[in-house]
Design a protein around this motif. Structure first.
Motif, mmCIF file in Angstrom:
data_model
loop_
_atom_site.group_PDB
_atom_site.id
_atom_site.type_symbol
_atom_site.label_atom_id
_atom_site.label_comp_id
_atom_site.label_asym_id
_atom_site.label_seq_id
_atom_site.Cartn_x
_atom_site.Cartn_y
_atom_site.Cartn_z
ATOM 1 N N HIS A 183 102.693 -22.421 86.241
ATOM 2 C CA HIS A 183 101.544 -22.242 85.346
ATOM 3 C C HIS A 183 100.246 -22.696 86.022
ATOM 4 O O HIS A 183 99.218 -22.011 85.936
ATOM 5 C CB HIS A 183 101.755 -23.031 84.048
ATOM 6 C CG HIS A 183 102.823 -22.469 83.164
ATOM 7 N ND1 HIS A 183 102.600 -21.442 82.265
ATOM 8 C CD2 HIS A 183 104.132 -22.798 83.039
ATOM 9 C CE1 HIS A 183 103.729 -21.172 81.620
ATOM 10 N NE2 HIS A 183 104.672 -21.968 82.076
ATOM 11 N N MET A 184 100.292 -23.821 86.690
ATOM 12 C CA MET A 184 99.087 -24.345 87.333
ATOM 13 C C MET A 184 98.626 -23.465 88.483
ATOM 14 O O MET A 184 97.448 -23.489 88.861
ATOM 15 C CB MET A 184 99.341 -25.766 87.831
ATOM 16 C CG MET A 184 99.227 -26.841 86.761
ATOM 17 S SD MET A 184 97.607 -26.857 85.944
ATOM 18 C CE MET A 184 96.517 -27.203 87.330
ATOM 19 N N ASP A 186 90.088 -22.975 89.167
ATOM 20 C CA ASP A 186 89.435 -23.870 88.205
ATOM 21 C C ASP A 186 89.511 -25.333 88.610
ATOM 22 O O ASP A 186 88.787 -26.172 88.059
ATOM 23 C CB ASP A 186 90.076 -23.724 86.814
ATOM 24 C CG ASP A 186 89.887 -22.345 86.215
ATOM 25 O OD1 ASP A 186 88.736 -21.871 86.199
ATOM 26 O OD2 ASP A 186 90.883 -21.739 85.773
ATOM 27 N N ILE A 187 90.385 -25.672 89.548
ATOM 28 C CA ILE A 187 90.574 -27.077 89.911
ATOM 29 C C ILE A 187 90.070 -27.364 91.320
ATOM 30 O O ILE A 187 90.048 -26.490 92.186
ATOM 31 C CB ILE A 187 92.060 -27.506 89.800
ATOM 32 C CG1 ILE A 187 92.922 -26.777 90.835
ATOM 33 C CG2 ILE A 187 92.589 -27.262 88.393
ATOM 34 C CD1 ILE A 187 94.386 -27.257 90.869
ATOM 35 N N ALA A 216 88.988 -30.888 87.134
ATOM 36 C CA ALA A 216 88.558 -29.578 86.645
ATOM 37 C C ALA A 216 87.508 -29.790 85.570
ATOM 38 O O ALA A 216 87.514 -30.796 84.855
ATOM 39 C CB ALA A 216 89.736 -28.794 86.073
ATOM 40 N N GLY A 217 86.589 -28.835 85.444
ATOM 41 C CA GLY A 217 85.579 -28.910 84.400
ATOM 42 C C GLY A 217 84.545 -29.981 84.680
ATOM 43 O O GLY A 217 84.476 -30.557 85.769
ATOM 44 N N GLY A 218 83.707 -30.258 83.675
ATOM 45 C CA GLY A 218 82.718 -31.333 83.802
ATOM 46 C C GLY A 218 81.787 -31.163 84.964
ATOM 47 O O GLY A 218 81.376 -32.142 85.598
ATOM 48 N N GLY A 219 81.436 -29.930 85.302
ATOM 49 C CA GLY A 219 80.536 -29.663 86.418
ATOM 50 C C GLY A 219 81.224 -29.505 87.753
ATOM 51 O O GLY A 219 80.577 -29.181 88.761
#
Length: 453
Positions: free
Chosen positions: A119-120, A126-127, A382-385
């Motif tokens: 899945h990852m 994204d990561i 991932a995310g947060g900029g």
């Protein structure tokens, strides 16, 4: 000479004193945070979800492929590594053990991810994987303290407590820092504690069974509670007392939480599609709960996976088969969390972190296990900029030591704080005459610019 109690003393020692017993339990467990306040500069993220793999996952079996290690499987470790210490083995006598997992290049970035994370693999773009994390502690308890509080001994505030202290909570009705586990922690509950910060900043642990938070069932109806709180305010209005005012505010927070927490923690309110995305195991449901909490303004949620006996990432034996099971257990939940946050527009300002307290050795233990390794291990954000699809840092050819763009745990913490809009050198509190901070006298943000692209 005869003395008389004033009305505040009387309230504190009698009626409110009794209520304070129940309130103290609620406030201590629930870690109510102060209202939101600005950081030191414009943040990239406003909340954190930290997926902590308790016990230490193996980097060469997850996100750091080592083809030479597989090629030299069964041979001795070169002499240049013999100075490294581990917990239970002597590296000079142990043999190299290659990973049995295959790796696939994934996404547009071509990032290599273990086939144990099917899945990852769909989240490669994204990561941002950091392959050069490192520190000095090769036993669980000091390493857990170090990763969580910046120091390898107990008594220091956790990262979540520092975030709560520096930024407060965006929710008026929920704790600012929430913790979930799947069993007992090796280092105890103190690793999400407040240390020398006010008790309102410690983590709220959701219980594994029964009511997630104690003391939320009121002993009186809402109307009576409201009248009691209003009466206390009336008594205090003529000559305000800070201690009583804080006590009253705590009652009001507890009152609001009785209404907000059950709704926030009820994942049955999610659509069937969303619940199916996450899956049905405990970790997946904890990830879904984490998304619901940050959606409602909780500053940080930390999920400790691998605490249950025989389900730890601490693979001193049967490394491959246990990693197969452990990776499968968290794979869908991690990927679903990223996809769900992304679909809701929340990934932009929610920082998701994945790592353990250290990694594993490339050498064998008990014929098919791996020992502890803090000298070079991996995690991802991932995310947060954070710009996805990139790999930062590298370990040596066997995956034992960080050798390129090394990221010490203090650098890791400094970077997390900066993504949240906080300067790790400025965020401090005076304790026993010393200005104390998460990163002590260390830490830098050297990887920040690369992370945010």
């Amino acid at each position: 000479m005869r003395t008389f109690m004033n009305r505040r003393d009387m309230l504190r020692r009698s009626g409110l004193g009794c209520g304070a017993i129940a309130l103290q339990s609620l406030v201590t467990e629930s870690g109510f945070a102060m209202e939101a306040k600005p950081g030191h500069f414009t943040p990239k993220a406003k909340s954190v979800i930290w997926l902590f793999m308790h016990g230490g996952p193996s980097q060469m079996d997850t996100f750091d492929p080592k083809p030479l290690l597989r090629e030299r499987d069964g041979k001795k470790l070169p002499q240049s590594f013999h100075n490294l210490k581990t917990s239970f083995t002597d590296v000079k006598t142990q043999k190299l053990m290659g990973s049995k997992f295959s790796f696939t290049r994934c996404g547009e970035s071509g990032m290599e991810i273990s086939d144990g994370f099917r899945h990852m693999q769909g989240c490669a773009d994204d990561i941002a994987v950091i392959r050069s994390l490192h520190h000095e502690d090769f036993n669980h308890n000091p390493a857990l303290w170090a990763l969580n509080s910046g120091h390898n001994r107990g008594g220091r505030p956790s990262l979540g407590s520092w975030l709560n202290y520096g930024l407060g909570s965006e929710s008026e009705n929920l704790p600012g820092f929430v913790v979930m586990t799947d069993g007992a922690m090796k280092a105890g509950a103190g690793i999400w504690g407040n240390g020398f910060l006010p008790a309102t900043h410690q983590g709220t642990k959701l219980k594994e069974s029964g009511a997630p938070i104690s003391n939320l069932v009121p002993s009186m109806n809402a109307e009576k509670q409201r009248r009691m709180i209003d009466y206390m305010r009336q008594l205090n209005a003529s000559n305000s007392n800070p201690e009583l005012e804080a006590r009253i505010s705590s009652y009001e927070l507890a009152f609001r939480m009785q209404m907000a927490a059950p709704e926030a923690l009820d994942i049955s309110r999610e659509s069937r599609v969303t619940r199916a995305l996450y899956g049905e195991n405990r970790f997946s449901q904890q990830c879904l709960t984490a998304r619901r909490l940050v959606e409602r303004g909780v500053r940080m949620v930390q999920i400790y996976n691998g605490c249950a006996k025989n389900d730890e990432w601490d693979t001193h034996n049967k490394n491959h088969s246990r990693h197969e099971r452990l990776m499968s257990n968290v794979d869908q939940g991690c990927a679903a969390l990223i996809a769900d946050l992304k679909s809701r527009g929340m990934l932009e300002d929610t920082l998701v972190i994945w790592c353990g307290e250290f990694g594993r050795t490339p050498t064998t233990e008990k014929r098919n296990g791996r020992d502890h390794n803090p000298y070079g291990f991996c995690g991802w954000m991932a995310g947060g900029g954070v710009k996805g699809g990139q790999v930062i840092g590298a370990t040596d050819e066997f995956g034992f030591r960080a050798v390129e763009d090394k990221v010490h745990l203090h650098d890791f913490h400094a970077t997390i704080l900066k993504l949240m809009g906080l300067d790790h050198q400025t965020l401090s509190v005076n304790h026993n005459g010393l200005d104390m901070r998460l990163t002590d006298l260390h830490g830098n943000n050297d990887i920040y610019d690369r992370l945010v692209g």
